[in-house]
Design an enzyme around this catalytic site. Structure first.
Site, PDB file in Angstrom:
ATOM      1  NE  ARG A   1      -2.526  -1.466   3.122  1.00 21.48           N
ATOM      2  CZ  ARG A   1      -3.173  -1.659   4.454  1.00 21.48           C
ATOM      3  NH1 ARG A   1      -4.153  -0.894   4.748  1.00 21.48           N
ATOM      4  NH2 ARG A   1      -2.684  -2.497   5.489  1.00 21.48           N
TER       5      ARG A   1
ATOM      6  N   GLY B   1       1.453 -14.732   7.666  1.00 27.08           N
ATOM      7  CA  GLY B   1       0.876 -13.900   9.132  1.00 27.08           C
ATOM      8  C   GLY B   1       1.841 -13.837  10.121  1.00 27.08           C
TER       9      GLY B   1
ATOM     10  CD  GLU C   1      -9.179  -8.426  14.249  1.00 25.93           C
ATOM     11  OE1 GLU C   1      -9.291  -7.246  13.794  1.00 25.93           O
ATOM     12  OE2 GLU C   1      -8.405  -8.685  15.323  1.00 25.93           O
TER      13      GLU C   1
ATOM     14  CG  ASN D   1      -0.361  -0.500   7.485  1.00 27.77           C
ATOM     15  OD1 ASN D   1       0.569  -1.300   7.727  1.00 27.77           O
ATOM     16  ND2 ASN D   1      -1.551  -0.332   8.235  1.00 27.77           N
TER      17      ASN D   1
ATOM     18  CE  LYS E   1      35.329  19.153  -1.977  1.00 26.17           C
ATOM     19  NZ  LYS E   1      36.779  18.654  -2.614  1.00 26.17           N
TER      20      LYS E   1
END
Length: 455
Positions: free
Chosen positions: A16, A78, A155, A228, A351
């Protein structure tokens, strides 16, 4: 105190995010998300930290180095499956294990320590980090019984009408009794729509065995934000920036406009510093007492001394002394050392050079690969010509020298102590001490030439 371990879940690809950069390496306030997580875990003195890696494993390992041990999850099946990958290292050990996601950069060591303390004080087998957002829609709900003990986590999609009214939600961060965790993971099934092994199933298994399940409610829901996608990344950036700026202000730093000032998490700023809008200070930077930075300045991996003023300028990987004036529109490039009371003015670039105390380059100059002594004046448009197209060479300008406007010092070359270089000169040989060096064509005036030209 028992042994404490941590397992960081950092194997997901993060589709995503729509990015070629591995998700947990996306920066929040200049630091990769997973590095934020590791830094906070290190603060709570864990015995061992394991990071579960998958996609982009090599780059995560490169970022974290020896701060953690790494375990490869070759196939993402998972969260439960991810934790199982650490079983060969952790299974059977006594102690407490924190399981945390690598995309939760806002969680603090204080919150994690409080989670562990409650877990150990209550002698629980699992303690869930929970929160109470204003709108819990979409989150798993923590269902408690009449004794205020955690009964289950359900859930949102599976919750009934009454359960959806519950405001306490599961954040996805847990504390486990380590032995119980890995024993229970052996009984987790993938008999679900996704065909995956879910870590929250461990809670159901332990509950069914009559073990105690606890929950620690964090008072700050913002900390639990999981990133996400780019929208959540921007939210995390804004929350982290406000947290960092607030802490500096509490410690005596003035932010003229904190909403438009960007400070990295590792930056150190002394009191009585003033930071103006549009300023970005990142990396391993330190700002000394009484300095004024900005507006619209960029400081990275640099140390800035006391009472130094930097306006509309860029300083990278350099050391800047006390009472220095830089800008506007100056550029101090890496490996430069600007000593006390130096002035680097508008459109001056330095520099890989050192400038001694009290020296000045007020405008439109380039100082590259040079060693400039004390009290040197470098005029407008003067440059050190350090590059022949293949190699870089050094210019040395000793104490008290004066370099006139539009002078070119062709390196390698030395201007010795107290010497003068006339304006417009191109210097190819060393200039002796207290000498005046003139290296330009003699002026010739052609009287009446313009009239002849016009005819």
């Amino acid at each position: 105190m028992s042994n404490r371990y941590a397992v960081i879940l950092a194997a997901g690809q993060g589709t995503r995010m729509k990015s070629s950069l591995y998700k947990v390496l996306h920066p929040v306030c200049g630091k990769p998300m997973v590095q934020h997580v590791v830094d906070q875990l290190i603060d709570i003195n864990l015995s061992e930290i394991y990071t579960i890696v998958g996609h982009g494993a090599e780059k995560v390992q490169e970022q974290l180095g020896n701060q953690t041990q790494f375990v490869l999850q070759e196939e993402q099946l998972g969260t439960g499956h991810a934790v199982m990958q650490a079983s060969s290292s952790l299974s059977g050990k006594k102690g407490t294990t924190v399981v945390i996601c690598g995309d939760t950069p806002l969680l603090t060591s204080n919150t994690l320590e409080s989670l562990i303390q409650q877990h150990e004080n209550e002698n629980a087998k699992v303690t869930v980090l929970t929160a109470q957002p204003e709108d819990p829609t979409g989150y798993g709900r923590v269902v408690r019984n009449s004794n205020d003990e955690v009964e289950k986590i359900v859930e949102h999609k599976d919750a009934n009408k009454d359960e959806r009214k519950i405001s306490e939600i599961n954040t996805g961060t847990y504390c486990f009794d380590n032995e119980a965790l890995f024993e229970s993971l052996n009984h987790v099934s993938n008999d679900n729509v996704q065909g995956e092994y879910y870590l929250p199933d461990v809670i159901e298994i332990l509950k069914s065995q009559g073990e105690k399940i606890s929950a620690y409610i964090t008072p700050n829901f913002e900390e639990t934000l999981g990133v996400n996608d780019r929208v959540a990344l921007s939210k995390a950036e804004a929350i982290m920036r406000k947290r960092i700026n607030r802490e500096h202000m509490k410690n005596g730093v003035t932010f003229i406009d904190p909403d438009n000032t960007y400070i990295g998490p590792d930056v150190k700023i002394d009191q009585d510093v003033i930071i103006y809008p549009g300023t970005t200070i990142t990396g391993d930077a330190k700002i000394g007492t009484g300095a004024e930075i900005g507006p619209n300045s960029e400081i990275k991996d640099s140390e800035i001394g006391h009472n130094t003023v930097i306006k509309q300028s860029v300083v990278h990987d350099s050391q800047v002394g006390d009472k220095v004036q830089i800008g506007p529109f100056a550029h101090i490039r890496p490996l430069s050392e600007i000593k006390d009371e130096v002035k680097v003015g508008n459109f001056v670039e330095v520099k890989k050079s050192s400038m001694g105390q009290g020296s000045k380059a007020s405008h439109l100059s380039y100082i590259g690969d040079a060693e400039v002594g004390k009290d040197v004046n470098i005029g407008c448009g003067a440059i050190t010509v350090n590059y022949d197209g293949k190699n870089k060479y050094k210019t040395i300008i000793e104490e008290g020298s004066f370099i006139g406007c539009n002078a070119n010092l062709i390196a390698p070359v030395k201007v010795e102590k107290g010497a003068y270089v006339a304006a417009g000169s191109t210097i190819t040989k060393n200039v002796p001490e207290k000498a005046l060096s003139i290296a330009r064509s003699r002026q010739t005036n052609k009287e009446g030439y313009v009239d002849k030209l016009k005819k």
